[in-house]
Design an enzyme around this catalytic site. Sequence first.
Site, PDB file in Angstrom:
ATOM      1  N   GLN A 181       0.014  10.715  -5.438  1.00 40.08           N
ATOM      2  CA  GLN A 181       0.881   9.544  -5.601  1.00 40.08           C
ATOM      3  C   GLN A 181       1.359   9.017  -4.244  1.00 40.08           C
ATOM      4  O   GLN A 181       2.421   8.411  -4.152  1.00 40.08           O
ATOM      5  CB  GLN A 181       2.066   9.882  -6.503  1.00 40.08           C
ATOM      6  CG  GLN A 181       1.695  10.009  -7.966  1.00 40.08           C
ATOM      7  CD  GLN A 181       1.117   8.715  -8.533  1.00 40.08           C
ATOM      8  OE1 GLN A 181       1.467   7.622  -8.127  1.00 40.08           O
ATOM      9  NE2 GLN A 181       0.203   8.855  -9.484  1.00 40.08           N
ATOM     10  N   SER A 182       0.545   9.191  -3.223  1.00 41.82           N
ATOM     11  CA  SER A 182       0.935   8.746  -1.881  1.00 41.82           C
ATOM     12  C   SER A 182       1.135   7.231  -1.819  1.00 41.82           C
ATOM     13  O   SER A 182       0.223   6.454  -2.118  1.00 41.82           O
ATOM     14  CB  SER A 182      -0.156   9.154  -0.884  1.00 41.82           C
ATOM     15  OG  SER A 182       0.039   8.479   0.343  1.00 41.82           O
ATOM     16  N   ASN A 183       2.331   6.841  -1.412  1.00 37.63           N
ATOM     17  CA  ASN A 183       2.618   5.418  -1.194  1.00 37.63           C
ATOM     18  C   ASN A 183       1.924   4.922   0.061  1.00 37.63           C
ATOM     19  O   ASN A 183       1.525   3.769   0.158  1.00 37.63           O
ATOM     20  CB  ASN A 183       4.122   5.208  -1.044  1.00 37.63           C
ATOM     21  CG  ASN A 183       4.868   5.738  -2.230  1.00 37.63           C
ATOM     22  OD1 ASN A 183       4.646   5.290  -3.352  1.00 37.63           O
ATOM     23  ND2 ASN A 183       5.742   6.718  -2.015  1.00 37.63           N
TER      24      ASN A 183
ATOM     25  N   CYS B 237      -0.979   5.963   1.175  1.00 38.03           N
ATOM     26  CA  CYS B 237      -2.397   5.718   0.863  1.00 38.03           C
ATOM     27  C   CYS B 237      -2.545   4.396   0.117  1.00 38.03           C
ATOM     28  O   CYS B 237      -3.458   3.615   0.414  1.00 38.03           O
ATOM     29  CB  CYS B 237      -2.969   6.883   0.053  1.00 38.03           C
ATOM     30  SG  CYS B 237      -3.180   8.377   1.055  1.00 38.03           S
TER      31      CYS B 237
END
Length: 324
Positions: free
Chosen positions: A73-75, A77
């Site tokens: 859930q990397s923002n 990325c």
Amino acid sequence: MKKLPRIRLAHLPTAIEPLSRLSAYLGGPRLWVKRDDQTGLAFGGNKTRKLEFVLAEAQANGAQTLITVGGVQSNHCRQTAALAARFNLGCILVLNGDPDQSLSGNLLLDHFFGATIVWTTRAQRDAVLEATFRQAWEEGKRPYLVPLGASTPLGAVGYAAAFEECLQQDVVRPDWMIVASSSGGTQAGLVLGARLANWPGKVLGISIDQPVADLQKIVSNLASEASGLLDESQTIQSADIRVNADYLGGGYAVLGDAEVEAIRLFARYEGLLLDPVYTGRAAAGLIDLIRRGFFKADETVLFWHTGGTPALFADSYRAQLSQF
Ligand SMILES: *Cc1c(COP(=O)(O)O)cnc(C)c1O
């Protein structure tokens, strides 16, 4: 501040708004929020400001593919993938997590932007990132590596500029700035901006996933190196960095009751959305510090909203967030 090459794409300056109802409810200091969740790139967030400088360097190097890394859930990325789409670059994301999970939240958006995803585990992440980069290089994709969270000295410069922006807006004169801190670039930039402006207030990082001493070291190194890029060569020591690591809960990206409460309070009192991983945790820390009397009642506290709201729609958090 020295002008470094920068691709202007964020919607700036971001708004500064009072949190009047929440301040009254908590009976503590006057709370304000800096809306860096509204930087304009694909649901916004703090990575946009860092990427303005990082992209300028990537373009100067003739990059054709951005490669970066993070959790499912990397923002960071998600924002990098959106940026790559907008600037006609390829994008490869090395994500640690379960490759069979459903597409939701940030991961769904990564697919919208056409990013290629390479799955790995947390333990193997660095090695897989390196191998992915090497392979892209050999295939002639002209890759540019954006390290975790774009927390390089150059990325941190984006937050030194953000600090300057905030002072120039002159909407509020805070005694404290509170920010979620993880890979450290955001806090490093704010600390450096504060130092360069001779600002009398205090920047407090609420650690998301690191012990105090580790984060102090990362932030101080980034801030010192970023000052070198600006020809300011400040020496910023670990001891200069204010970090609170009392709110690590169950670990990175593990949503607990404190985060759920913070998300609920900001929603119910301000109509404002926090995220489950970063701002939910930082706000939970802020709320707890207020309840413990950490701030004086007549102080003013500015909370940097660093974004992350797409993770509210991640399937993994649905059950807990449905309790509202
Ligand atoms: C990445 C991120 C942070 C942490 O910023 P760092 O510069 O990595 O310390 C905080 N909030 C959100 C929403 C983020 O995506």
